[in-house]
Design an enzyme around this catalytic site. Structure first.
Site, PDB file in Angstrom:
ATOM      1  N   ASP A  41      14.089 -28.707  30.755  1.00 27.62           N
ATOM      2  CA  ASP A  41      15.253 -29.469  30.305  1.00 27.62           C
ATOM      3  C   ASP A  41      15.677 -28.982  28.908  1.00 27.62           C
ATOM      4  O   ASP A  41      14.860 -28.424  28.168  1.00 27.62           O
ATOM      5  CB  ASP A  41      14.839 -30.949  30.281  1.00 27.62           C
ATOM      6  CG  ASP A  41      16.017 -31.878  30.462  1.00 27.62           C
ATOM      7  OD1 ASP A  41      17.124 -31.393  30.667  1.00 27.62           O
ATOM      8  OD2 ASP A  41      15.803 -33.117  30.400  1.00 27.62           O
TER       9      ASP A  41
ATOM     10  N   ASP B  88      20.835 -25.071  26.692  1.00 29.93           N
ATOM     11  CA  ASP B  88      21.708 -26.043  26.049  1.00 29.93           C
ATOM     12  C   ASP B  88      22.337 -25.438  24.791  1.00 29.93           C
ATOM     13  O   ASP B  88      21.768 -25.479  23.703  1.00 29.93           O
ATOM     14  CB  ASP B  88      20.897 -27.303  25.702  1.00 29.93           C
ATOM     15  CG  ASP B  88      21.762 -28.406  25.110  1.00 29.93           C
ATOM     16  OD1 ASP B  88      22.899 -28.109  24.684  1.00 29.93           O
ATOM     17  OD2 ASP B  88      21.300 -29.560  25.064  1.00 29.93           O
TER      18      ASP B  88
ATOM     19  N   HIS C  29      22.875 -39.030  25.942  1.00 32.24           N
ATOM     20  CA  HIS C  29      21.434 -39.272  26.021  1.00 32.24           C
ATOM     21  C   HIS C  29      21.087 -40.574  25.331  1.00 32.24           C
ATOM     22  O   HIS C  29      21.644 -40.899  24.285  1.00 32.24           O
ATOM     23  CB  HIS C  29      20.667 -38.137  25.333  1.00 32.24           C
ATOM     24  CG  HIS C  29      20.708 -36.868  26.116  1.00 32.24           C
ATOM     25  ND1 HIS C  29      20.933 -35.655  25.558  1.00 32.24           N
ATOM     26  CD2 HIS C  29      20.544 -36.654  27.435  1.00 32.24           C
ATOM     27  CE1 HIS C  29      20.902 -34.727  26.509  1.00 32.24           C
ATOM     28  NE2 HIS C  29      20.676 -35.309  27.657  1.00 32.24           N
ATOM     29  N   GLY C  30      20.114 -41.276  25.930  1.00 37.64           N
ATOM     30  CA  GLY C  30      19.706 -42.555  25.368  1.00 37.64           C
ATOM     31  C   GLY C  30      20.512 -43.668  26.011  1.00 37.64           C
ATOM     32  O   GLY C  30      21.398 -43.426  26.845  1.00 37.64           O
TER      33      GLY C  30
ATOM     34  N   GLY D  41      21.968 -38.047  30.785  1.00 41.57           N
ATOM     35  CA  GLY D  41      22.116 -39.331  30.108  1.00 41.57           C
ATOM     36  C   GLY D  41      22.339 -40.484  31.063  1.00 41.57           C
ATOM     37  O   GLY D  41      23.096 -41.409  30.760  1.00 41.57           O
ATOM     38  N   GLY D  42      21.666 -40.453  32.219  1.00 39.01           N
ATOM     39  CA  GLY D  42      21.916 -41.468  33.244  1.00 39.01           C
ATOM     40  C   GLY D  42      21.427 -42.869  32.902  1.00 39.01           C
ATOM     41  O   GLY D  42      21.905 -43.848  33.483  1.00 39.01           O
TER      42      GLY D  42
ATOM     43  N   THR E 200      15.331 -42.256  29.438  1.00 42.18           N
ATOM     44  CA  THR E 200      15.054 -43.434  28.600  1.00 42.18           C
ATOM     45  C   THR E 200      14.526 -44.626  29.404  1.00 42.18           C
ATOM     46  O   THR E 200      13.564 -45.285  28.992  1.00 42.18           O
ATOM     47  CB  THR E 200      16.320 -43.863  27.830  1.00 42.18           C
ATOM     48  OG1 THR E 200      16.863 -42.714  27.189  1.00 42.18           O
ATOM     49  CG2 THR E 200      16.012 -44.917  26.788  1.00 42.18           C
TER      50      THR E 200
HETATM   51  O1  G3H Z   1      17.916 -34.591  30.154  1.00 45.13           O
HETATM   52  C1  G3H Z   1      17.565 -35.781  30.127  1.00 45.13           C
HETATM   53  C2  G3H Z   1      18.516 -36.826  30.482  1.00 45.13           C
HETATM   54  O2  G3H Z   1      19.809 -36.425  30.316  1.00 45.13           O
HETATM   55  C3  G3H Z   1      18.095 -38.186  30.110  1.00 45.13           C
HETATM   56  O3  G3H Z   1      19.074 -39.047  29.614  1.00 45.13           O
HETATM   57  O4  G3H Z   1      17.549 -40.659  28.496  1.00 45.13           O
HETATM   58  O5  G3H Z   1      19.947 -41.184  28.839  1.00 45.13           O
HETATM   59  O6  G3H Z   1      18.394 -41.137  30.755  1.00 45.13           O
HETATM   60  P1  G3H Z   1      18.708 -40.601  29.414  1.00 45.13           P
HETATM   61 ZN    ZN Z   2      19.887 -34.354  29.334  1.00 46.57          ZN
END
Ligand code: G3H
Ligand code: ZN
Length: 288
Positions: A80, A102, A185-186, A216-217, A240
């Site tokens: 990632d 990234d 993210h977060g 960032g789900g 998260t």
């Molecule tokens: O690459 C990791 C994700 O995009 C996690 O995002 O912490 O908002 O679920 P999140």
């Molecule tokens: Zn991510």
């Protein structure tokens, strides 16, 4: 066994998404695997640079491979958010199935140059390794936030531009693209993030013609996911929400039994908590 590319193609055909979940330890890996196995769906394990420094790059690869082989199961490993070619190369050499370069914070030109270098290296590796590119800034940390992270703009003009995305994909040859479409993210404290821009997802998807990855789900609603998946998203990242569930379960376990010293006992509720969060997400992503 199906390859990651085949699983993504199948997800795209069925208009579902593969769940991508990050780990920092073995407990989370078991929780995620058991959730996927319980529903019989493919799954991707993610390790960011920080997570793989903690777990070990080769060790993460060996752990996922061991589960894939023992259970003959489509479980894949993704490097990632990787910020340099050197670290992309390290992950490819260690046997990862996919890598995200990234370059969202770089200039468009620099992002294209390094992403292309990563694609060329993956193609010359002798294995099938997929490369994901990223265009548009979506923050960095998977944590609880008091406000939208600095540098993330949710106005239309700051989201990934479909024409630029097309130019990026044509110039680099990446297999998947992570756009900025109102995601970050977060997760905002309280657990509800702003709505995604579905129209922009649709425009980017038809411009690039490759699978989109929603980062960032955590904190996004089921309705957001449903519409995002219907309009070109084939992988959804969650971190998260898993971290919070794990932390809360282990905290409660230690509070409930402060005398327990066996980690395999006091960490067990953490595995179950991860499994429960992941099961709920996978049901939704896979339309089950
Ligand atoms: O690459 C990791 C994700 O995009 C996690 O995002 O912490 O908002 O679920 P999140
Ligand atoms: Zn991510």
């Amino acid at each position: 066994m199906k390859s990651l590319r085949e699983c993504i193609a199948e997800a795209s055909e069925k208009k579902v998404a593969i769940g991508h979940f990050n780990i920092s330890n073995l407990e989370a890996l078991w929780g995620i695997f058991r959730a996927a196995q319980g529903l019989n769906v493919p799954v991707i394990i993610g390790v960011s640079e920080g997570e793989r420094d903690f777990v070990g790059v080769k060790q993460a690869a060996a752990l996922v491979k061991s589960i894939r082989e023992e259970y003959q199961y489509p479980i894949f490993l993704n490097a990632d958010h990787t910020y340099s070619f050197e670290r992309v190369k390290e992950a490819i050499d260690a046997g990862f199935d996919s890598v995200i370069f990234d370059g969202a914070k770089l200039s468009f030109k620099e992002n294209v140059i390094i992403a292309k270098q990563c694609v060329d290296y993956a193609r010359s590796s002798g294995r099938e390794v997929l490369i994901e590119g990223e265009l548009g800034f979506i923050g960095t940390s998977s944590k609880i936030l008091d406000e939208v992270p600095e540098g993330v703009m949710l106005d239309e003009s700051s989201l990934t531009n479909p024409e630029k995305a097309k130019e990026f994909v044509l110039a680099t040859g990446v297999d998947m693209l992570a756009p900025a479409v109102g995601n970050f993210h977060g997760m905002l404290r309280g657990g509800i993030d702003p709505k995604l821009n579905i129209e922009r997802i649709k425009e980017i998807s038809s411009a690039v013609g490759i699978p989109l990855v929603l980062h960032g789900g955590s904190g996004n609603s089921e309705d957001d996911f449903k519409q995002a998946i219907a309009n070109g998203v084939n992988i959804v990242h969650i971190n998260t929400e898993i971290r919070v569930a794990y932390r809360d379960a282990v905290k409660k376990s230690l509070q409930d039994d402060p005398e327990e010293v066996a980690p395999y006992k006091f960490l067990k509720p953490g595995v179950k908590a991860v499994q429960d969060v992941v099961t709920a997400k996978l049901r939704f992503f896979n339309n089950l």
